[in-house]
Every structure is written in structure tokens, then in C-alpha cells.
Design an enzyme around this catalytic site. Structure first.
Site, PDB file in Angstrom:
ATOM      1  CG  HIS A  50      -1.856   1.075   1.373  1.00 34.58           C
ATOM      2  ND1 HIS A  50      -1.782   2.011   2.371  1.00 34.58           N
ATOM      3  CD2 HIS A  50      -2.939   1.407   0.623  1.00 34.58           C
ATOM      4  CE1 HIS A  50      -2.777   2.871   2.245  1.00 34.58           C
ATOM      5  NE2 HIS A  50      -3.497   2.526   1.201  1.00 34.58           N
ATOM      6  CG  HIS A 108      -3.430   8.913  -0.541  1.00 30.90           C
ATOM      7  ND1 HIS A 108      -4.272   9.733   0.167  1.00 30.90           N
ATOM      8  CD2 HIS A 108      -4.071   7.725  -0.657  1.00 30.90           C
ATOM      9  CE1 HIS A 108      -5.360   9.066   0.481  1.00 30.90           C
ATOM     10  NE2 HIS A 108      -5.278   7.847  -0.007  1.00 30.90           N
TER      11      HIS A 108
HETATM   12 CA    CA Z   1      -4.820   4.094  -2.991  1.00 30.18          CA
END
Ligand code: CA
Length: 327
Positions: free
Chosen positions: A27, A69
Site C-alpha cells: 500500500h 495519494h
Molecule cells: Ca490508494
């Protein structure tokens, strides 16, 4: 990861439950250890032998794709210091207002909470130490493909098209730009990629307009986050999941949407089984050591996720620990 046989050490057992192939997604690269979405983090995650590394993708003023992000810059870079007069009226600094050349002058740091200006994860990488740049999508892909060649591994990528509605409202077709780049780098037929988005229209476009064969993942937010104009509560119903299966191959729900806590017990709800019934894989987000359910160790949590929830993969900030666990 590899096919594992889960055979209880009991004689006369009639069948062994096979643990199917679980997919480990790093992630935002190695965000438990290095600032998120940096090339350094991607190299680290690659070395762990994960299945996929996740780049979140946003667009610049000059139509370049960069890995961040947020479509804002203020929580993970020093933009306010370098370009103090470039915030919009709401006080935020938007990626789309900067050229790639300008973005390359910024330093990426550990994530700050916008309201408190404090670190979200105080125990993570030392704030503002070393120097990290915002990578482009092509730099990220070339790094992963280069490492695949030298390590003879086949680590995939798991790009997320961020905020397609916002980009469209600013006159930018980020979906088209992303699929074009991915095709240029041979991902259309590679079988080594998923594309994710919170906005269903983007996934539907990829399937119908761009006729992609790349597996698509419908991300599911909490409606309270105002992530997009979609209705996520509806998506989590049996009918909603069936509808998703008409255009996507998997869902990426928030972990908390998959279980209930009752009298200190953690119990799966029926979202995963309903998704499987609809033919969808389930890849929830996000496994974080800092956010394990109360009273659970990492091992207890991963046992729960893989053996009781029976998800097909997971997004993790500590993907190295998931690799070790599944090995
Ligand atoms: Ca993402």
C-alpha cells in the site's frame, strides 16, 4: 502468495483445505518504513517479494501523471514553504496547479494531519530526514519493470486513478492518460496488474470505451468521507455487489466494512461471502500495525483476515509482514 496446503496434523483427515493464492498489495509502496509513494519505498517493497505495488495517480497542470495519494500537496510535501502564494482560496495546494518541473523541486515527507499539523504516524520515518521526490507514473513503472528484470521476479502494479470527477471538472481526462501509459508499458495483456478507482463511471469507461482486459477494482469508501458522488452503502448490499460484478472483477472495501464487533468479539458480516457469490475478489484496505483492532496482535489479525474473513488479498503498509505470514 504461493499455494499453501493447510493440513491439520490430524490423522484420517479426509481433505486438506487449500489456502488459495492470496494477493499482497504494498500500500503506497513501503509506507510503514519510508515516506509513502516514493521510489525508495517502491524498491523496498519490491525486494520483499510482494505481488503488487500500489501507485496512486494524479495529474499535473502540464498533463503529466505523478504518484501521490492526494490531489493536494500540503500533507506530504513542503509545498507551502517553496510556493507560499500558490494555495487556492480554500487554503489548499492542488497538484493540478503545478507543472511537473515545479513538483520536482518539492520534498516529500511523512504524512501530517491537516488540522493539527501533527504527524499521522509519529513512529514512522524521521520527519524531513533524507530527500524524497514526487515520482512520475513512468518513473515508478520503469523502476518496477527494471527490478523485475534484474531480480527475475514478476511484481505487478496496482494503480489507483484518483479523483476522476475532480480531474474532469478541471478539464483533465486522467482515466485516458493512465490507460494510455499502462498500454505503452505493456500492461494490457500482462496479467500483472489491477486498476482501481472509487468512482464507478471510470471503471465502466475503462471496460466499455477503452475495452481494457485489465482486471478492475471497485474501491468502496464510507459515504461520510465524500470520496466521490457514488453511494457506497448501496454498493455493500447483495444487489450492489451484483451490480459491481457487471463492470469490475474485485472490490476494495475498507476493512471495517467487513466485520462487526460484538461484546469484544470480531465477527465477519456477509459482505465477503456476498461478493464471492457475485464472482468478485475481495482486496480490503489497509493492514497497519498502528491500527489493529483493539486487543489483537498482528498474527491474530492476519489469522482473522485470511482464515475467517477469507479475503483474496490485502493492502498493507507492512506488506513484508504479510509476505512472512503467508510463507
Ligand atoms: Ca490508494
Amino acid at each position: 502468495m504461493k499455494l499453501l496446503l493447510q493440513c491439520a496434523a490430524i490423522l484420517f483427515i479426509t481433505s486438506c483445505a487449500t489456502k488459495e493464492q492470496k494477493e499482497i498489495i504494498a500500500h503506497r509502496s513501503a509506507s510503514g518504513y519510508l515516506p509513502e509513494h516514493t521510489l525508495e519505498g517502491a524498491a523496498m517493497a519490491h525486494a520483499w517479494g510482494v505481488d503488487f505495488i500500489e501507485p496512486d495517480v494524479v495529474m499535473t497542470k502540464d498533463n503529466e501523471l505523478v504518484i501521490l495519494h492526494d490531489h493536494h500537496l500540503d500533507t506530504t510535501t513542503n509545498v507551502a514553504k517553496v510556493f507560499p502564494n500558490r494555495a487556492r482560496k480554500d487554503g489548499r495546494y492542488y497538484v493540478i496547479d503545478f507543472s511537473l518541473k515545479e513538483l520536482k523541486t518539492l520534498k516529500v515527507h511523512e504524512r501530517l494531519d491537516l488540522s493539527t499539523k501533527k504527524r499521522v504516524f509519529p513512529e514512522r520515518f524521521e520527519f524531513n530526514k533524507s530527500r524524497f521526490e514526487i515520482p512520475t507514473l513512468t518513473e515508478f513503472i520503469e523502476l518496477v519493470q527494471g527490478l523485475n528484470k534484474t531480480t527475475k521476479r514478476n511484481v505487478g502494479i496496482y494503480p489507483e486513478i484518483k479523483k476522476p470527477e475532480f480531474h474532469l471538472s478541471e478539464g483533465k481526462d486522467i482515466t485516458k492518460a493512465v490507460i494510455t501509459t499502462l498500454r505503452n508499458y505493456g500492461y494490457e495483456e500482462s496479467g500483472n496488474i489491477y486498476i482501481q478507482s472509487f468512482w464507478p463511471a471510470t471503471l465502466k469507461r475503462l471496460k466499455t470505451e477503452f475495452k481494457t482486459s485489465i482486471p478492475l477494482v471497485q474501491l468502496i469508501a464510507s459515504d461520510s468521507w465524500n470520496e466521490s458522488s457514488a453511494n457506497y452503502e448501496e454498493m455493500l448490499t447483495k444487489e450492489g455487489l451484483k451490480e459491481i460484478s457487471t463492470y469490475a472483477d474485485a472490490i476494495g472495501p475498507w476493512l471495517n466494512q467487513l466485520y462487526v464487533l460484538k461484546k469484544g468479539e470480531i465477527i465477519p458480516n456477509n459482505v465477503v461471502s456476498n461478493a464471492h457469490e457475485a464472482g468478485l475478489k475481495v482486496h480490503p484496505y489497509t493492514h497497519r500495525l498502528e491500527q489493529l483492532p483493539k486487543g489483537m496482535t498482528n498474527k491474530m489479525f492476519l489469522d482473522f483476515v485470511f482464515d475467517e474473513l477469507e479475503v483474496d488479498g490485502i493492502f498493507s503498509d507492512y506488506a513484508d509482514l504479510v509476505v512472512k505470514y503467508l510463507d
